[in-house]
Write a protein that holds these residues in place. Structure first.
Motif, PDB file in Angstrom:
ATOM      1  N   SER A  66       9.121  10.801  -5.940  1.00 19.03           N
ATOM      2  CA  SER A  66       7.689  10.547  -5.824  1.00 19.03           C
ATOM      3  C   SER A  66       6.968  11.432  -6.826  1.00 19.03           C
ATOM      4  CB  SER A  66       7.203  10.864  -4.405  1.00 19.03           C
ATOM      5  OG  SER A  66       7.251  12.270  -4.185  1.00 19.03           O
ATOM      6  N   SER A  67       5.680  11.272  -6.927  1.00 20.90           N
ATOM      7  CA  SER A  67       4.892  12.130  -7.820  1.00 20.90           C
ATOM      8  C   SER A  67       4.993  13.581  -7.377  1.00 20.90           C
ATOM      9  CB  SER A  67       3.425  11.684  -7.822  1.00 20.90           C
ATOM     10  OG  SER A  67       2.896  11.715  -6.495  1.00 20.90           O
ATOM     11  N   LYS A  68       5.232  13.801  -6.083  1.00 24.14           N
ATOM     12  CA  LYS A  68       5.354  15.175  -5.559  1.00 24.14           C
ATOM     13  C   LYS A  68       6.719  15.768  -5.907  1.00 24.14           C
ATOM     14  CE  LYS A  68       1.407  15.119  -3.232  1.00 24.14           C
ATOM     15  NZ  LYS A  68       0.973  13.735  -3.509  1.00 24.14           N
ATOM     16  N   SER A  69       7.791  15.046  -5.598  1.00 24.30           N
ATOM     17  CA  SER A  69       9.137  15.614  -5.792  1.00 24.30           C
ATOM     18  C   SER A  69       9.489  15.788  -7.264  1.00 24.30           C
ATOM     19  CB  SER A  69      10.185  14.716  -5.125  1.00 24.30           C
ATOM     20  OG  SER A  69      10.288  13.470  -5.772  1.00 24.30           O
ATOM     21  N   LEU A  70       8.931  14.940  -8.136  1.00 23.38           N
ATOM     22  CA  LEU A  70       9.283  14.995  -9.556  1.00 23.38           C
ATOM     23  C   LEU A  70       8.504  16.061 -10.321  1.00 23.38           C
ATOM     24  CD1 LEU A  70       9.614  11.176 -10.281  1.00 23.38           C
ATOM     25  CD2 LEU A  70      11.452  12.852 -10.144  1.00 23.38           C
ATOM     26  N   THR A  71       7.441  16.563  -9.729  1.00 22.15           N
ATOM     27  CA  THR A  71       6.628  17.574 -10.420  1.00 22.15           C
ATOM     28  C   THR A  71       6.676  18.936  -9.726  1.00 22.15           C
ATOM     29  OG1 THR A  71       4.667  16.859  -9.179  1.00 22.15           O
ATOM     30  CG2 THR A  71       5.030  15.868 -11.352  1.00 22.15           C
ATOM     31  N   LYS A  72       7.308  18.958  -8.564  1.00 23.03           N
ATOM     32  CA  LYS A  72       7.324  20.184  -7.777  1.00 23.03           C
ATOM     33  C   LYS A  72       8.507  21.072  -8.147  1.00 23.03           C
ATOM     34  CE  LYS A  72       7.196  21.722  -2.946  1.00 23.03           C
ATOM     35  NZ  LYS A  72       7.200  21.269  -1.542  1.00 23.03           N
ATOM     36  N   ARG A  73       8.280  22.378  -8.257  1.00 21.45           N
ATOM     37  CA  ARG A  73       9.374  23.328  -8.469  1.00 21.45           C
ATOM     38  C   ARG A  73       9.947  23.741  -7.123  1.00 21.45           C
ATOM     39  NH1 ARG A  73       7.148  27.671 -13.008  1.00 21.45           N
ATOM     40  NH2 ARG A  73       6.726  26.153 -14.677  1.00 21.45           N
ATOM     41  N   GLY A  74      11.208  24.191  -7.164  1.00 21.27           N
ATOM     42  CA  GLY A  74      11.779  24.726  -5.936  1.00 21.27           C
ATOM     43  C   GLY A  74      13.040  24.044  -5.480  1.00 21.27           C
ATOM     44  N   VAL A  75      13.205  23.949  -4.157  1.00 21.17           N
ATOM     45  CA  VAL A  75      14.459  23.515  -3.543  1.00 21.17           C
ATOM     46  C   VAL A  75      14.845  22.105  -3.948  1.00 21.17           C
ATOM     47  CG1 VAL A  75      15.634  23.074  -1.349  1.00 21.17           C
ATOM     48  CG2 VAL A  75      14.151  25.060  -1.582  1.00 21.17           C
ATOM     49  N   VAL A  76      13.877  21.190  -3.956  1.00 21.91           N
ATOM     50  CA  VAL A  76      14.219  19.789  -4.245  1.00 21.91           C
ATOM     51  C   VAL A  76      14.823  19.637  -5.638  1.00 21.91           C
ATOM     52  CG1 VAL A  76      11.912  19.153  -5.095  1.00 21.91           C
ATOM     53  CG2 VAL A  76      13.422  17.398  -4.118  1.00 21.91           C
ATOM     54  N   GLN A  77      14.323  20.412  -6.609  1.00 25.02           N
ATOM     55  CA  GLN A  77      14.889  20.358  -7.960  1.00 25.02           C
ATOM     56  C   GLN A  77      16.295  20.946  -7.995  1.00 25.02           C
ATOM     57  OE1 GLN A  77      13.496  18.660 -10.242  1.00 25.02           O
ATOM     58  NE2 GLN A  77      11.563  18.332  -9.167  1.00 25.02           N
ATOM     59  N   LYS A  78      16.522  21.998  -7.212  1.00 27.89           N
ATOM     60  CA  LYS A  78      17.864  22.585  -7.129  1.00 27.89           C
ATOM     61  C   LYS A  78      18.847  21.599  -6.519  1.00 27.89           C
ATOM     62  CE  LYS A  78      16.619  27.509  -6.812  1.00 27.89           C
ATOM     63  NZ  LYS A  78      16.699  28.719  -5.954  1.00 27.89           N
ATOM     64  N   GLU A  79      18.395  20.859  -5.504  1.00 25.95           N
ATOM     65  CA  GLU A  79      19.255  19.868  -4.854  1.00 25.95           C
ATOM     66  C   GLU A  79      19.660  18.769  -5.829  1.00 25.95           C
ATOM     67  OE1 GLU A  79      17.454  20.300  -0.301  1.00 25.95           O
ATOM     68  OE2 GLU A  79      17.002  18.533  -1.511  1.00 25.95           O
ATOM     69  N   ILE A  80      18.691  18.284  -6.598  1.00 25.14           N
ATOM     70  CA  ILE A  80      18.987  17.223  -7.570  1.00 25.14           C
ATOM     71  C   ILE A  80      19.930  17.736  -8.649  1.00 25.14           C
ATOM     72  CG2 ILE A  80      17.970  15.762  -9.367  1.00 25.14           C
ATOM     73  CD1 ILE A  80      15.509  15.470  -7.554  1.00 25.14           C
ATOM     74  N   LYS A  81      19.707  18.967  -9.119  1.00 23.35           N
ATOM     75  CA  LYS A  81      20.591  19.549 -10.130  1.00 23.35           C
ATOM     76  C   LYS A  81      22.020  19.673  -9.598  1.00 23.35           C
ATOM     77  CE  LYS A  81      21.084  23.562 -13.201  1.00 23.35           C
ATOM     78  NZ  LYS A  81      22.502  23.795 -12.844  1.00 23.35           N
ATOM     79  N   GLU A  82      22.154  20.142  -8.343  1.00 21.96           N
ATOM     80  CA  GLU A  82      23.473  20.267  -7.723  1.00 21.96           C
ATOM     81  C   GLU A  82      24.151  18.896  -7.630  1.00 21.96           C
ATOM     82  OE1 GLU A  82      26.633  22.423  -5.932  1.00 21.96           O
ATOM     83  OE2 GLU A  82      24.785  23.201  -6.821  1.00 21.96           O
ATOM     84  N   ALA A  83      23.371  17.889  -7.233  1.00 22.68           N
ATOM     85  CA  ALA A  83      23.929  16.536  -7.096  1.00 22.68           C
ATOM     86  C   ALA A  83      24.378  15.986  -8.443  1.00 22.68           C
ATOM     87  CB  ALA A  83      22.889  15.609  -6.464  1.00 22.68           C
ATOM     88  N   LEU A  84      23.636  16.260  -9.492  1.00 20.50           N
ATOM     89  CA  LEU A  84      24.025  15.798 -10.833  1.00 20.50           C
ATOM     90  C   LEU A  84      25.303  16.489 -11.283  1.00 20.50           C
ATOM     91  CD1 LEU A  84      20.504  15.627 -12.535  1.00 20.50           C
ATOM     92  CD2 LEU A  84      22.006  13.689 -12.018  1.00 20.50           C
TER      93      LEU A  84
END
Length: 360
Positions: A66-84
């Motif tokens: 979403s516009s929130k998850s794609l621009t927000k710093r923090g845990v959600v970005q770490k989760e996506i990086k781990e998944a990649l």
């Protein structure tokens, strides 16, 4: 001994919790195992370690975009990086990350953009049906991603070791994981072999003494070869090819030219063996690996003619991979890299291909 199964991991920004909760309820109603932090984390648990462990233990990672998850710093970005990072360990023919959009925002990450997403708007039910279709296909093709207590413990140890700043402590943790892997391998469990390969490669990268580092890489590749022979599984060939390239590229080991060529050639033959058995369009990821192997072999050949011949062969393999799987990010990247080698490092041509195949 108890067994636990983690099927689907839901990643979301806190602002999108309503959608995550709705998806969680949809899955639970259909008896699908799901990891959702608000329900799965227990009091007192170290949430960062538990999240990384759950991602690595999951069969699917659902990223709510979403516009929130794609621009927000923090845990959600770490989760996506781990998944990649986990995605790199999967054969390209298998689905792991399922991005779902709840608004029209698009990811900027190159690798995420290459994965087909599901739109949950304007019709939530249509989007949900597409997700469930993927999971239903998986139920037919795979018996389920079941982790024993020992396997979960190994994953936790690998996560801790990779997060540890102290080298000696990291090595101690990895040796614990190695001992557990040996016990699982004794049960002829392919997961034990897979975890042992990851553990030994991590040990090699953490070990400073070149002779010990060299031995650990040899042990790592030996386990991969044994996995191929015992289970006749192309997944182990994929892992073997990746770890072989890591080994010959290790800057702390001066591997003899003859040995490097011999090893790369053997792994190439293993890939050829499985390519003959696989239907067209399913072997594209092995073609990409073969291209990478041949490309690395050029570094160990002195004659210009041999280097050019091998560079052309690497390019042809990558080209075949792209034709078989036009939407494969790895295949397009390998094509760009092989062209870079083939043209003697002409950066302009390399960047032209990279832009053509990897942008948007």
């Amino acid at each position: 001994m108890s067994e636990r199964k983690v099927k689907v991991f839901i990643s979301y920004a806190s602002e999108d919790q309503t959608y995550a909760r709705k998806l969680f309820e949809e899955f639970k109603r259909r008896n699908i195992d799901v990891w959702f932090d608000k329900e799965s984390l227990l009091p007192g648990q170290k949430w960062e370690i538990e999240i990384r462990k759950a991602i690595r233990a999951s069969r699917y990672f659902i990223a709510i975009l979403s516009s929130k998850s794609l621009t927000k710093r923090g845990v959600v970005q770490k989760e996506i990086k781990e998944a990649l990072d986990v995605l790199d360990e999967f054969p390209e023919s298998e689905i792991f990350i399922i991005p779902i959009r709840i608004d029209s925002s698009e990811p900027s990450d190159e690798k995420l953009r290459k994965i087909q997403w599901v739109d949950m708007f304007p019709n939530w039910e249509e989007g949900l049906k597409k997700i469930l279709n993927v999971i239903d296909i998986d139920k037919e093709q795979y018996p389920g991603h079941i982790l024993s207590d020992a396997e979960e413990e190994i994953i936790v140890l690998l996560v801790e070791a990779r997060s540890c700043a102290d080298q000696n402590n990291s090595l101690r943790i990895l040796h614990q994981a190695e001992n557990l892997c040996k016990k699982i391998m004794e049960q002829n469990n392919p997961k034990g072999y897979d975890l042992m390969i990851e553990t030994l490669s991590d040990l090699a990268k953490e070990t400073e003494l070149p002779s010990k580092r060299y031995k650990l890489w040899q042990d790592c590749l030996s386990v991969a070869f044994r996995g191929i022979d015992k289970f006749d599984d192309a997944t182990f060939v994929d892992v073997l090819a990746r770890k072989t390239v890591d080994f010959v590229q290790d800057p702390y080991i001066n591997i003899p030219t003859a040995e490097a060529n011999h090893l790369l050639a053997i792994v190439g033959k293993k890939i050829d063996y499985f390519l003959k058995k696989m239907p067209i369009c399913e072997g594209f990821y092995l073609l990409s690996r073969k291209s990478s192997l041949i490309r690395n072999m050029t570094k160990f050949h002195a004659t210009r003619i041999t280097q050019e011949r091998m560079s052309q062969e690497a390019f042809r393999c990558a080209e075949r991979a792209v034709k078989e799987k036009p939407d494969s990010w790895d295949a397009h990247l390998e094509l760009a890299l092989s062209l870079f080698t083939r043209t003697g490092g002409q950066v302009l041509q390399y960047n032209d291909v990279k832009r053509k195949y990897m942008s948007g």
